[in-house]
Scaffold this motif. Sequence first.
Motif, mmCIF file in Angstrom:
data_model
loop_
_atom_site.group_PDB
_atom_site.id
_atom_site.type_symbol
_atom_site.label_atom_id
_atom_site.label_comp_id
_atom_site.label_asym_id
_atom_site.label_seq_id
_atom_site.Cartn_x
_atom_site.Cartn_y
_atom_site.Cartn_z
ATOM 1 N N PRO A 317 41.952 49.573 32.988
ATOM 2 C CA PRO A 317 40.551 50.201 33.004
ATOM 3 C C PRO A 317 39.692 49.250 32.126
ATOM 4 O O PRO A 317 40.263 48.220 31.400
ATOM 5 N N LYS A 318 38.405 49.722 32.246
ATOM 6 C CA LYS A 318 37.461 48.906 31.138
ATOM 7 C C LYS A 318 37.801 49.419 29.968
ATOM 8 O O LYS A 318 38.121 50.573 29.501
ATOM 9 N N LEU A 319 37.823 48.271 28.936
ATOM 10 C CA LEU A 319 38.439 48.621 27.578
ATOM 11 C C LEU A 319 37.346 48.219 26.676
ATOM 12 O O LEU A 319 36.648 47.098 26.989
ATOM 13 N N PRO A 320 37.397 48.665 25.427
ATOM 14 C CA PRO A 320 36.643 48.054 24.316
ATOM 15 C C PRO A 320 37.150 46.886 24.008
ATOM 16 O O PRO A 320 38.240 46.345 24.226
ATOM 17 N N PRO A 321 36.446 45.713 23.372
ATOM 18 C CA PRO A 321 36.848 44.354 23.229
ATOM 19 C C PRO A 321 38.062 44.508 22.331
ATOM 20 O O PRO A 321 39.109 43.646 22.331
ATOM 21 N N GLY A 322 37.918 45.254 21.352
ATOM 22 C CA GLY A 322 39.252 45.228 20.422
ATOM 23 C C GLY A 322 40.461 45.785 20.950
ATOM 24 O O GLY A 322 41.519 45.242 20.982
ATOM 25 N N THR A 323 40.405 46.744 22.088
ATOM 26 C CA THR A 323 41.733 47.353 22.515
ATOM 27 C C THR A 323 41.908 46.316 23.664
ATOM 28 O O THR A 323 43.222 46.168 23.868
ATOM 29 N N ASP A 324 41.036 45.703 24.390
ATOM 30 C CA ASP A 324 41.447 44.770 25.348
ATOM 31 C C ASP A 324 42.196 43.338 24.846
ATOM 32 O O ASP A 324 43.069 43.036 25.414
ATOM 33 N N LEU A 325 41.655 42.895 23.572
ATOM 34 C CA LEU A 325 42.231 41.647 22.969
ATOM 35 C C LEU A 325 43.764 42.030 22.724
ATOM 36 O O LEU A 325 44.561 41.554 22.711
ATOM 37 N N ALA A 326 43.859 43.486 22.004
ATOM 38 C CA ALA A 326 45.181 43.829 21.713
ATOM 39 C C ALA A 326 46.067 44.058 22.557
ATOM 40 O O ALA A 326 47.455 43.544 22.760
ATOM 41 N N ALA A 327 45.529 44.415 23.828
ATOM 42 C CA ALA A 327 46.517 44.670 25.148
ATOM 43 C C ALA A 327 47.012 43.228 25.484
ATOM 44 O O ALA A 327 48.184 42.928 25.916
ATOM 45 N N PHE A 328 46.120 42.317 25.552
ATOM 46 C CA PHE A 328 46.361 41.102 26.095
ATOM 47 C C PHE A 328 47.473 40.340 25.057
ATOM 48 O O PHE A 328 48.354 39.905 25.699
ATOM 49 N N ARG A 329 47.124 40.468 23.714
ATOM 50 C CA ARG A 329 48.109 39.738 22.954
ATOM 51 C C ARG A 329 49.536 40.384 22.773
ATOM 52 O O ARG A 329 50.573 39.718 22.934
ATOM 53 N N ILE A 330 49.695 41.721 23.091
ATOM 54 C CA ILE A 330 50.764 42.360 23.062
ATOM 55 C C ILE A 330 51.713 41.938 24.365
ATOM 56 O O ILE A 330 52.840 41.463 24.363
ATOM 57 N N ILE A 331 50.982 41.823 25.429
ATOM 58 C CA ILE A 331 51.803 41.387 26.734
ATOM 59 C C ILE A 331 52.092 39.943 26.664
ATOM 60 O O ILE A 331 53.265 39.265 26.916
ATOM 61 N N GLN A 332 51.049 38.963 25.887
ATOM 62 C CA GLN A 332 51.556 37.553 25.692
ATOM 63 C C GLN A 332 52.643 37.540 24.759
ATOM 64 O O GLN A 332 53.587 36.532 24.954
ATOM 65 N N GLU A 333 52.720 38.068 23.653
ATOM 66 C CA GLU A 333 53.773 38.187 22.706
ATOM 67 C C GLU A 333 55.087 38.549 23.558
ATOM 68 O O GLU A 333 56.148 38.057 23.218
ATOM 69 N N ALA A 334 54.997 39.512 24.261
ATOM 70 C CA ALA A 334 56.293 40.354 25.018
ATOM 71 C C ALA A 334 56.678 39.305 25.944
ATOM 72 O O ALA A 334 58.112 38.917 25.996
ATOM 73 N N LEU A 335 55.796 38.539 26.638
ATOM 74 C CA LEU A 335 56.399 37.542 27.342
ATOM 75 C C LEU A 335 57.025 36.257 26.853
ATOM 76 O O LEU A 335 57.809 35.648 27.205
ATOM 77 N N THR A 336 56.274 35.828 25.676
ATOM 78 C CA THR A 336 56.804 34.749 24.964
ATOM 79 C C THR A 336 58.227 35.193 24.551
ATOM 80 O O THR A 336 59.210 34.427 24.679
ATOM 81 N N ASN A 337 58.549 36.424 24.043
ATOM 82 C CA ASN A 337 59.921 36.736 23.687
ATOM 83 C C ASN A 337 60.637 36.700 24.930
ATOM 84 O O ASN A 337 61.998 36.483 24.757
#
Length: 418
Positions: A317-337
């Motif tokens: 869904p449409k997200l506030p910038p802070g939540t949007d960034l946090a969600a992206f970084r969490i997925i990025q870090e999980a895939l990196t792991n």
Amino acid sequence: MEEQRTPGPSASGGPPPWWRHGPSGWQGPPGWHRGDDQERRARRPWRSTLLLTVFVFVGSSFASQAQEGERAALDLFARALLFVGCGLLLWRQRYPVPVAFGTAAAAMLYLGAGYPYGPVFLTVALGCFSAIVTGHRRAAWAAVGMLWAGHVLVAHWLYRWLPPSGDTPAAWGQEVVVATWIVAIVALSELVRVRREQWARDRTERAQAAKRRADEERLRMARELHDVLAHSISVINVQAGVGLALLDSDPEQARTALTTIKAASKEALGEVRQVLDTLRAPGEAPRAPAPGLDRLSELVEQAAGAGLTVEMRGTAPKLPPGTDLAAFRIIQEALTNVVRHSGSRHARVLVERAEGALRLRIDDDGPATGEDAGGSGNGLAGMRERAAALGGTIEAGPRDDGGFRVLAVLPLKVKEDR
């Protein structure tokens, strides 16, 4: 920025005298407890003390003329007492307690010798005022109490043996006036002390709040750098290994690996530069928008370049910038792991809205290789910090079937379309 110094030990090697620095924990206004003698001398209140001395001497002269025949005339000893009482005020900021008692003693001797009433009380008022506002309340009360008690003794008992000759006892109403002035001085001093303590607490709270904000900003920058570098370097590492292995047997595939390395390094440099620009110029708007879930396709392509197939499900869904960034970084870090720690070359990412929250689930089939993917490294710690900052949670650990799962739940505030 001026260096802040704390009071050191005395010259004899012991702790500083109690009367110099006041009650435990009270430091006084900035600059009052400097170790540099030159700074201390520069901060002595010469001008105010000189003006008060002139006023006391002139006012006492007029008072002597007005009370001629009732009180003793001013002589050299009277002027010496006035000068001592005024001169002590030069040290009222460094030694408030001795100054309070010294001015009270000089005034008591002045009145006991029969000299005229007048501005001599101002020296006591200022000395006790300085003692109270610097935290020495009991000492100031004791000093003014000593002066008042001495005045009562002189005016109602010792007057028989003290000048001027033929003096009569003072009216008790006069003592009420003196006591009223003392109470007024003490009350005003207490009010100023309370205000100064409140200002000091406010300054401390503001400084602590600024330090917390700075610490939080440093932590945020550290997380950003870790997430950007960890992901990009993982992709580069995998592709470098592929390129080296196929350099002779399959030059075209090696070229593809090098192209992926170039793209990943360019993107990493851009994001690192953006973070560093924010550090150099805090408060300025970033030159490029922060990444969000709209860039998940790029993340999938980077993972594919590292040999990881990512299956995406759900729509964000449409997200506030802070939540949007946090969600992206969490997925990025999980895939990196997954790239770094899992033997699986396949991962599944689910993005969904559930019960007013954004749920992110990243699964791989394992098995784990190298370091334990469930360890307490910076990656998992950073994901937990990001989620906690938004009031969300992170659960990460092995699955029963041998794979690994990261489950993030972030509070969701959807922007309604109008």
